[in-house]
Design an enzyme around this catalytic site. Structure first.
Site, PDB file in Angstrom:
ATOM      1  N   LYS A 360       0.856  -1.190   0.000  1.00 10.75           N
ATOM      2  CA  LYS A 360       0.000   0.000   0.000  1.00 10.75           C
ATOM      3  C   LYS A 360       0.888   1.234   0.000  1.00 10.75           C
ATOM      4  CE  LYS A 360      -2.445   2.775   3.394  1.00 10.75           C
ATOM      5  NZ  LYS A 360      -2.972   2.838   4.778  1.00 10.75           N
ATOM      6  N   TRP A 460      -9.370   0.174   0.316  1.00 11.66           N
ATOM      7  CA  TRP A 460     -10.536   0.785   0.971  1.00 11.66           C
ATOM      8  C   TRP A 460     -10.158   1.850   2.006  1.00 11.66           C
ATOM      9  CZ3 TRP A 460     -10.212  -4.799   1.508  1.00 11.66           C
ATOM     10  CH2 TRP A 460     -10.750  -5.470   0.414  1.00 11.66           C
ATOM     11  N   HIS A 461      -9.031   2.503   1.803  1.00 16.24           N
ATOM     12  CA  HIS A 461      -8.589   3.551   2.726  1.00 16.24           C
ATOM     13  C   HIS A 461      -8.779   4.934   2.110  1.00 16.24           C
ATOM     14  CE1 HIS A 461      -5.705   0.471   4.859  1.00 16.24           C
ATOM     15  NE2 HIS A 461      -6.982   0.172   4.977  1.00 16.24           N
ATOM     16  N   TYR A 462      -9.786   5.086   1.272  1.00 16.41           N
ATOM     17  CA  TYR A 462     -10.004   6.382   0.621  1.00 16.41           C
ATOM     18  C   TYR A 462     -10.473   7.413   1.647  1.00 16.41           C
ATOM     19  CZ  TYR A 462     -14.761   4.386   0.314  1.00 16.41           C
ATOM     20  OH  TYR A 462     -15.971   3.791   0.591  1.00 16.41           O
ATOM     21  N   HIS A 463     -10.186   8.676   1.344  1.00 19.55           N
ATOM     22  CA  HIS A 463     -10.421   9.746   2.309  1.00 19.55           C
ATOM     23  C   HIS A 463     -10.489  11.076   1.557  1.00 19.55           C
ATOM     24  CE1 HIS A 463      -6.100   8.955   1.809  1.00 19.55           C
ATOM     25  NE2 HIS A 463      -5.934  10.279   1.897  1.00 19.55           N
TER      26      HIS A 463
END
Length: 557
Positions: A360, A460-463
């Site tokens: 990542k 799935w770590h969008y921000h």
């Protein structure tokens, strides 16, 4: 698990009144509600259902089934970014903590300092969360091999088990207990005062209500309530009780919060007008800064059976831009069942044993935007993340992929891979899987740069979308209006640590504590019974229909 204050929105009265209205019962919303309920009345409106009624959510072995469920009312709502990458957003009480891979790890110290947070309160807030939902994992065959291989390739020192973000190789926490049962942010509602909190499920908020004009009493538009629909499509309203400290708080996540801001009239004026939305505040930064940490991986078939496990081991190189991801880029090494259907099918195939090693990119530096597709809150917005637009992100991915290759070739990992299967075959396997909708290039089998671009996926770590300093201030109040805050991952400028969920849960507790510090103790006797008629004369209530002010829910002392 059953909470007496959690109900389906179909039983909600047409009009309700609370001190705080929290939109989104997710990773931040649940701890925030539990904290605020200690000294205020709190309403949580969650568009999804309960996580406790779904065995796929609660059991570690069914992670892939949950994340790839495309049914209309699933806990995981699939969307595809404009970049052609499959993704998902949570639609369930507990939010992302109910559908993710469960890794639990703190933000790096620099993230806390840059945010301007009180470090002692941050520590106490993490402790509060961990007493309910965080555990030390049982490290078995696959995870042990990954751990030992990371140390062999120089991701040092070995730090053992820790929640802290530290350079080197470590065992992180998990929200799965030793029986493989998931503990979500919804479990933190055990801390809530059951007499002062109400949670409505399948309650979809369509817009936040604002006073139409600023006046002498309130120089800016002020949020005073919300409109929501239950599962039957019946429209209902929730209003703030008459106290200038009372607020509407958005905790709907990095997609839901900027989307609902726009639907309520706060966003780029031209874009809102193109959808026929009345502009409350022209705020061009709403929906900007949307970022998603790119993930790339290799699937490694194994000649021996491996355990069912998700994220447990992580390598955080001090000299890379990835974990094996970032800046430091940290390579996260895990055996997670890939959510996208085809990869999940490979991972679940009993004749094809093995797991994935992934990296990542930290940060990231690349970002895009979010725009409305329609005026319906049930429709996914259009989101562009611009993966690898910044060259530094691409360099980080290449570094991470090289670390993955070194890990697979490490002696400690040899017993878990076929000796006759070269790494090039694993690269070619990934290029032949439909992990996204992006085109494949001939050079991607020999160029790690092109491989990263062609096979990028989400972790799935969008921000972003309601970022601090651009849309909200340091206290998470929306700049330009009163009575509205945003407290979730949409406010982040980058993703904290190797996984954001611990920090998002902590933030809910942290900000709930901060908000209550400025609030006088509740006089429960005064709140008991119906609203006095004199409250109807308060200036901030001028837009609430008088006929709806004749009564309200009784609050038990």
């Amino acid at each position: 698990q059953h909470f007496p204050f959690v109900h389906d929105a179909t039983v909600a009265p047409p009009v309700v009144y609370f001190d705080y209205i929290i939109i989104g019962g997710g990773t931040a919303g649940c701890p925030l509600a539990a904290t605020l309920s200690q000294n205020a009345t709190v309403l949580v409106l969650e568009r999804g259902g309960s996580p406790y009624r779904d065995f796929n959510i609660t059991n570690v072995g069914n992670f892939g089934s949950t994340i790839s469920d495309t049914s209309p009312h699933s806990a995981s709502q699939i969307f595809i970014s404009e970049d052609g990458v499959y993704n998902t957003r949570a639609r369930v009480l507990g939010g992302g903590s109910a559908i993710n891979a469960g890794f639990y790890s703190h933000a790096e110290p620099e993230f806390v300092r840059d945010a301007g947070w009180d470090e002692d309160l941050v520590r106490r807030s993490y402790d509060w969360v961990e007493s309910k939902v965080a555990f030390e994992p049982q490290v078995k065959q696959w995870q042990s091999a990954v751990r030992d291989a990371l140390v062999e390739i120089g991701v040092l020192p070995y730090n053992g088990f820790t929640y802290n973000h530290v350079d080197g190789t470590k065992i992180g926490g998990t929200i799965f207990d030793d029986q493989g049962h998931r503990h979500t942010a919804a479990d933190l509602l055990e801390y809530a005062n059951p007499l002062t909190v109400k949670v409505y499920l399948h309650a979809t908020v369509s817009r936040i209500l604002f006073t139409n004009k600023a006046g002498r009493q309130w120089p800016k538009p002020r949020a005073y309530g919300v409109v929501f629909e239950d599962a039957l499509g019946i429209r209902k309203r929730a209003f703030l009780r008459p106290n200038p400290q009372n607020e509407v708080i958005l905790t709907a996540g990095a997609l839901g919060s900027p989307q609902l801001m726009m639907l309520s009239g706060i966003g780029p004026a031209l874009h809102l007008k193109s959808h026929g939305i009345h502009v409350v505040l022209d705020q061009p930064n709403v929906g900007q800064g949307m970022a998603d940490n790119p993930m790339n991986l290799l699937y490694v078939p194994s000649p021996v059976p491996v355990e069912i496990s998700l994220i447990q081991v992580v390598g955080i190189p001090s000299n890379q831009n990835t974990y094996i991801s970032g800046k430091p880029s940290s390579l996260t090494a895990e055996t997670m069942a890939r959510a996208i259907d085809t990869v999940h099918a490979y991972a679940a195939n009993t004749s094809l044993k093995g797991g994935v090693i992934l990296e990542k990119v930290r940060g990231p530096l690349s970002s895009g935007d979010l725009k409305l597709r329609s005026r319906s809150p049930r429709d996914n917005p259009a989101v562009t993340f611009n993966y690898f637009k910044d060259p530094q992100d691409l360099r980080g991915c290449v570094e991470g992929m090289r670390s993955i290759i070194n890990l697979i070739n490490a002696p400690s990992f040899a017993r878990l891979r076929y000796a006759h299967l070269p790494v090039q075959a694993l690269v070619d396997l990934m290029l032949n899987l439909p992990v996204n909708l992006r085109p494949r290039h001939v050079s991607s089998s020999i160029s790690l740069e092109q491989f990263c671009i062609d096979t990028v996926m989400t972790i799935w770590h969008y921000h972003g979308g309601c970022q601090v300093g651009k849309v909200v201030d340091q206290d998470y109040r929306v700049v330009g209006v009163d009575g509205l805050r945003v407290i979730d991952g949409s406010t982040f400028l980058k993703s904290p640590g190797t996984n954001p969920q611990a920090t998002v849960m902590m933030l809910g507790r942290y900000m709930g504590t901060r908000i209550l510090q400025g609030r006088p103790p509740v006089n429960w006797r005064r709140l008991q019974g119906r609203f006095p008629a004199s409250w109807r004369r308060r200036p901030w209530l001028s837009h609430i229909p008088r006929k709806n002010m004749q009564g309200g829910e009784k609050i038990k002392p």
